[in-house]
Scaffold this motif. Structure first.
Motif, PDB file in Angstrom:
ATOM      1  N   HIS A   9       0.811  -1.223   0.000  1.00 48.02           N
ATOM      2  CA  HIS A   9       0.000   0.000   0.000  1.00 48.02           C
ATOM      3  C   HIS A   9       0.839   1.266   0.000  1.00 48.02           C
ATOM      4  CE1 HIS A   9      -3.015   2.962   1.639  1.00 48.02           C
ATOM      5  NE2 HIS A   9      -3.763   2.336   0.765  1.00 48.02           N
ATOM      6  N   ILE A  31      -0.449  -6.300   2.692  1.00 48.88           N
ATOM      7  CA  ILE A  31      -0.836  -5.081   3.398  1.00 48.88           C
ATOM      8  C   ILE A  31      -1.181  -5.399   4.848  1.00 48.88           C
ATOM      9  CG2 ILE A  31      -1.613  -3.823   1.363  1.00 48.88           C
ATOM     10  CD1 ILE A  31      -4.415  -4.825   1.867  1.00 48.88           C
ATOM     11  N   ARG A  32      -1.158  -4.371   5.690  1.00 43.48           N
ATOM     12  CA  ARG A  32      -1.392  -4.561   7.122  1.00 43.48           C
ATOM     13  C   ARG A  32      -2.859  -4.457   7.504  1.00 43.48           C
ATOM     14  NH1 ARG A  32       0.615  -0.342  10.074  1.00 43.48           N
ATOM     15  NH2 ARG A  32       0.393  -1.609  11.944  1.00 43.48           N
ATOM     16  N   LYS A  33      -3.633  -3.658   6.763  1.00 46.79           N
ATOM     17  CA  LYS A  33      -4.977  -3.310   7.211  1.00 46.79           C
ATOM     18  C   LYS A  33      -6.020  -3.647   6.149  1.00 46.79           C
ATOM     19  CE  LYS A  33      -3.051   0.635   9.756  1.00 46.79           C
ATOM     20  NZ  LYS A  33      -3.044   2.123   9.859  1.00 46.79           N
ATOM     21  N   PRO A  34      -7.158  -4.211   6.551  1.00 45.60           N
ATOM     22  CA  PRO A  34      -8.216  -4.523   5.576  1.00 45.60           C
ATOM     23  C   PRO A  34      -8.703  -3.293   4.813  1.00 45.60           C
ATOM     24  CG  PRO A  34      -8.630  -5.650   7.651  1.00 45.60           C
ATOM     25  CD  PRO A  34      -7.477  -4.710   7.900  1.00 45.60           C
ATOM     26  N   GLU A  35      -8.679  -2.133   5.443  1.00 44.53           N
ATOM     27  CA  GLU A  35      -9.178  -0.940   4.760  1.00 44.53           C
ATOM     28  C   GLU A  35      -8.269  -0.514   3.593  1.00 44.53           C
ATOM     29  OE1 GLU A  35      -7.598   0.531   8.874  1.00 44.53           O
ATOM     30  OE2 GLU A  35      -8.611  -1.242   8.026  1.00 44.53           O
ATOM     31  N   GLN A  36      -7.078  -1.106   3.488  1.00 42.97           N
ATOM     32  CA  GLN A  36      -6.185  -0.789   2.375  1.00 42.97           C
ATOM     33  C   GLN A  36      -6.492  -1.623   1.125  1.00 42.97           C
ATOM     34  OE1 GLN A  36      -2.504  -1.654   4.398  1.00 42.97           O
ATOM     35  NE2 GLN A  36      -2.230   0.456   5.100  1.00 42.97           N
ATOM     36  N   VAL A  49      -4.023  -9.478   3.205  1.00 44.37           N
ATOM     37  CA  VAL A  49      -3.806  -8.844   4.496  1.00 44.37           C
ATOM     38  C   VAL A  49      -2.899  -9.751   5.324  1.00 44.37           C
ATOM     39  CG1 VAL A  49      -4.873  -7.931   6.586  1.00 44.37           C
ATOM     40  CG2 VAL A  49      -6.061  -7.726   4.381  1.00 44.37           C
ATOM     41  N   ASP A  51       0.305  -8.934   8.168  1.00 45.65           N
ATOM     42  CA  ASP A  51       1.191  -8.001   8.851  1.00 45.65           C
ATOM     43  C   ASP A  51       2.528  -8.680   9.112  1.00 45.65           C
ATOM     44  OD1 ASP A  51       2.479  -6.184  10.471  1.00 45.65           O
ATOM     45  OD2 ASP A  51       0.774  -5.844  11.805  1.00 45.65           O
ATOM     46  N   SER A  54       3.900  -9.328  12.668  1.00 41.69           N
ATOM     47  CA  SER A  54       3.328 -10.339  13.563  1.00 41.69           C
ATOM     48  C   SER A  54       3.175 -11.705  12.897  1.00 41.69           C
ATOM     49  CB  SER A  54       1.961  -9.874  14.081  1.00 41.69           C
ATOM     50  OG  SER A  54       1.071  -9.609  13.007  1.00 41.69           O
ATOM     51  N   SER A  80       7.517   6.886  13.239  1.00 41.60           N
ATOM     52  CA  SER A  80       7.080   5.564  13.696  1.00 41.60           C
ATOM     53  C   SER A  80       7.849   5.079  14.917  1.00 41.60           C
ATOM     54  CB  SER A  80       7.222   4.546  12.566  1.00 41.60           C
ATOM     55  OG  SER A  80       8.552   4.528  12.085  1.00 41.60           O
ATOM     56  N   ARG A  84      10.069   0.412  15.651  1.00 41.50           N
ATOM     57  CA  ARG A  84       9.452  -0.034  14.405  1.00 41.50           C
ATOM     58  C   ARG A  84      10.381   0.136  13.211  1.00 41.50           C
ATOM     59  NH1 ARG A  84       4.695   1.531  12.207  1.00 41.50           N
ATOM     60  NH2 ARG A  84       4.487  -0.607  11.451  1.00 41.50           N
TER      61      ARG A  84
END
Length: 219
Positions: A9, A31-36, A49, A51, A54, A80, A84
Motif C-alpha cells: 500500500h 498489506i497490514r490493514k483490511p481498509e487498504q 492482508v 502483517d 506479527s 514511527s 518499528r
C-alpha cells in the motif's frame, strides 16, 4: 510473472502494481490493514492482508508459493519510532527473505535508501540513525543469502510524473531525487532482467529506463 510485494500500500508499491499489471504480470500486495484492500485492488493487483511484524514464517512462505519474485517495499514511515524502524525496515525484510528461501522464490528485490552506507549529515537527528541502521542491516542480511537479489537505493523521492530517464549505477556522484513513478518503472525492468547481486543507486538522469538496465550488463 507473479510478483509478491511487501508494503503493497506504500506509494511506490501502488505505482509498481499498476506497472506490472500493464505489462501483463500478476502483482500481489501484502498489506497490514483490511481498509487498504480497495486501493490495492484498484491497481489490478491481488491484496493479501498479512502483517509482517506479527506473521510467522509459514504464513508468509505460503503466500509466496508459486511466485516468480518478491519485492520488499515496506517501511515503518515517518514518526514511527526507533523500535518499528527495526521491526519493519529490517525485521520484515529478513522475514520475507526467509520465506522466499523456504518457498523457492529466488528473485528478490529490496528497496533501500541512498546513503544507507554513509548517512548524509543533514539526517543526523530524530529517528534517522535508526532508519539507516535498520536499512543497512537488511541489506547485509540479503547479501549473505543464496538468492538472485538486487538492492535498489533511490534518491529523494518525488511525486511528480515519471519522465522515463534515470541514472542507475553502483554509486551516483551526488544525492539527487527521482519520481516514484520512475522507481516503479526501474523495478519492473530489473525484475524482468537477469541483473542480480548488485546494489544500485537511482536518481533522475538522461538514460531511458530500459537502456539503463541493459547498460548494467556492460559494467
Amino acid at each position: 510473472m507473479r510478483i509478491v510485494i511487501a508494503g503493497g500500500h506504500v506509494q511506490i508499491a501502488l505505482l509498481l502494481e499498476r506497472e506490472l499489471r500493464a505489462a501483463g504480470h500478476t502483482a500481489v500486495g501484502l498489506i497490514r490493514k483490511p481498509e487498504q484492500v480497495p486501493d490495492v485492488t484498484a491497481t489490478g493487483a491481488e491484496a493479501v492482508v498479512l502483517d509482517l511484524e506479527s506473521a510467522d514464517l509459514d504464513a508468509v512462505a505460503q503466500v509466496l508459493e508459486g511466485a516468480d519474485a518478491a519485492v520488499f517495499a515496506a517501511g515503518a514511515g515517518p514518526n514511527s519510532g526507533v523500535l518499528r524502524k527495526d521491526t519493519v525496515d529490517r525485521g520484515a525484510s529478513v522475514l520475507l527473505a526467509d520465506a522466499a528461501e523456504r518457498a523457492g522464490v529466488r528473485r528478490f528485490l529490496q528497496i533501500s535508501g541512498m546513503g544507507v552506507d554513509t548517512p548524509p549529515t543533514q539526517f543526523g537527528g530524530g529517528d534517522w540513525p535508526a532508519y539507516f541502521s535498520a536499512k543497512a542491516a537488511a541489506e547485509d542480511d540479503l547479501r549473505g543469502r543464496d538468492l538472485d537479489w538486487v538492492i535498489l537505493r533511490p534518491g529523494g523521492l518525488t511525486d511528480g510524473p515519471g519522465v522515463g530517464r534515470v541514472t542507475l549505477t553502483d554509486k551516483v556522484s551526488d544525492l539527487g531525487s527521482v519520481p516514484r513513478a520512475d522507481v516503479a518503472a526501474v523495478i519492473v525492468a530489473l525484475l524482468t532482467s537477469g541483473v542480480s547481486h548488485r546494489t544500485l543507486e537511482l536518481v533522475s538522469g538522461d538514460t531511458p529506463v530500459d537502456q539503463a538496465v541493459r547498460d548494467l550488463w556492460t559494467r
